[in-house]
Design a protein around this motif. Structure first.
Motif, mmCIF file in Angstrom:
data_model
loop_
_atom_site.group_PDB
_atom_site.id
_atom_site.type_symbol
_atom_site.label_atom_id
_atom_site.label_comp_id
_atom_site.label_asym_id
_atom_site.label_seq_id
_atom_site.Cartn_x
_atom_site.Cartn_y
_atom_site.Cartn_z
ATOM 1 N N HIS A 46 3.840 -0.013 -3.435
ATOM 2 C CA HIS A 46 3.839 0.983 -4.372
ATOM 3 C C HIS A 46 3.576 1.807 -3.345
ATOM 4 N N ASP A 55 -1.410 -3.654 -6.405
ATOM 5 C CA ASP A 55 -2.737 -3.113 -7.135
ATOM 6 C C ASP A 55 -2.488 -3.197 -8.624
ATOM 7 N N HIS A 101 0.659 -0.640 -13.171
ATOM 8 C CA HIS A 101 -0.289 0.944 -12.309
ATOM 9 C C HIS A 101 0.346 1.758 -11.358
ATOM 10 N N HIS A 108 -1.674 2.604 0.698
ATOM 11 C CA HIS A 108 -0.488 1.376 0.827
ATOM 12 C C HIS A 108 -0.299 1.851 1.648
ATOM 13 N N HIS A 141 1.547 5.012 -3.406
ATOM 14 C CA HIS A 141 -0.098 5.347 -2.791
ATOM 15 C C HIS A 141 0.021 5.603 -1.518
HETATM 16 ZN ZN ZN Z 1 -2.267 2.492 -6.445
#
Ligand code: ZN
Ligand code: ZN
Length: 231
Positions: free
Chosen positions: A64, A174, A156, A69, A66
């Motif tokens: 994803h 996550d 998430h 990451h 974020h």
């Molecule tokens: Zn995350």
């Protein structure tokens, strides 16, 4: 560096750990990188790749968008000329180099989010990155020489994905956490109900081990227990 080996001969190496896990999935010739850690970990990430004599990366999959990451996605894409794969729901965040804060799922994380939202509506900016391949519900990785597929496991975030390898081990981003004893429930999620449905999807695979981005591996038994408890 902790390593897992599937019966199909695919090696999963946790090349960064601590704050966020970064995994290299390799059959010895083909290399797939999953996530990139925080921007400040760029030097360490390069060192680890060098140590493993990884000089080409066939694709980069982002679980994803974020910051912990996708922090080095742009640098990996440029340095290795690697195609970047991400879910359609996350691509615009990757391009903007920031993504919204998900809601807290438990008291302490709700408090953290409340505190953060007073400061900013988004956390952790990083170098924006273009995507090359968009994933929807499922994406086969056979084209990249590895017996694995990407599965959309939202909750998430709306575009979170997991990677199912040899139908034995899944890298789950996550979608689960591996930090709290006896629990896999992440402290932050945009849609907790959808998240638990995604656990169900992951339990429908043959996987016996689930590797999260934060903390250590979760067994199938634990995920099953959590799924039945929280469903
Ligand atoms: Zn995350
Ligand atoms: Zn994370």
């Amino acid at each position: 560096m902790k390593t897992w080996l599937t019966s199909g001969g695919i090696r999963i190496i946790r090349i960064l750990s601590g704050r966020s896990n970064v995994f290299l999935v390799t059959n010895g010739t083909k290399n797939i990188l999953v996530d990139t850690g925080l921007s400040i970990e760029w030097r360490l990430l390069r060192l680890r790749l060098n140590k493993l004599t990884v000089y080409h990366i066939d694709c980069l999959i982002l679980t994803h968008s974020h910051f912990d990451h996708a922090g080095n996605a742009a640098r990996i894409r440029k340095a290795f000329r690697t195609p970047v794969i991400i879910h359609g729901n996350e691509a615009h965040f990757l391009k903007s180099g920031t993504s919204p804060v998900p809601d807290g799922t438990v008291t302490y994380s709700k408090a953290i989010i409340k505190m953060l939202s007073g400061i900013s509506s988004s956390i952790g900016k990083y170098r924006s990155c273009r995507h090359d391949i968009l994933v929807e519900s499922r994406y086969e990785l056979g084209n990249f020489g590895i017996d694995a597929y990407i599965l959309h496991t939202p909750g998430h975030t709306a575009g979170s994905v997991s990677i199912v390898i040899n139908d034995e081990i899944a890298i789950v981003g996550d979608t689960m956490f591996g930090i709290f004893p006896g629990s896999v429930f992440p402290p932050f999620a945009e849609d907790p109900r959808q998240l638990i449905n995604s656990w169900g999807q992951l339990l429908d695979t043959g996987c016996s081990l689930f590797l999260p981005s934060h903390g250590s591996a979760n067994t199938r038994e634990l995920v099953q227990k959590e799924y039945h408890k929280r469903r």
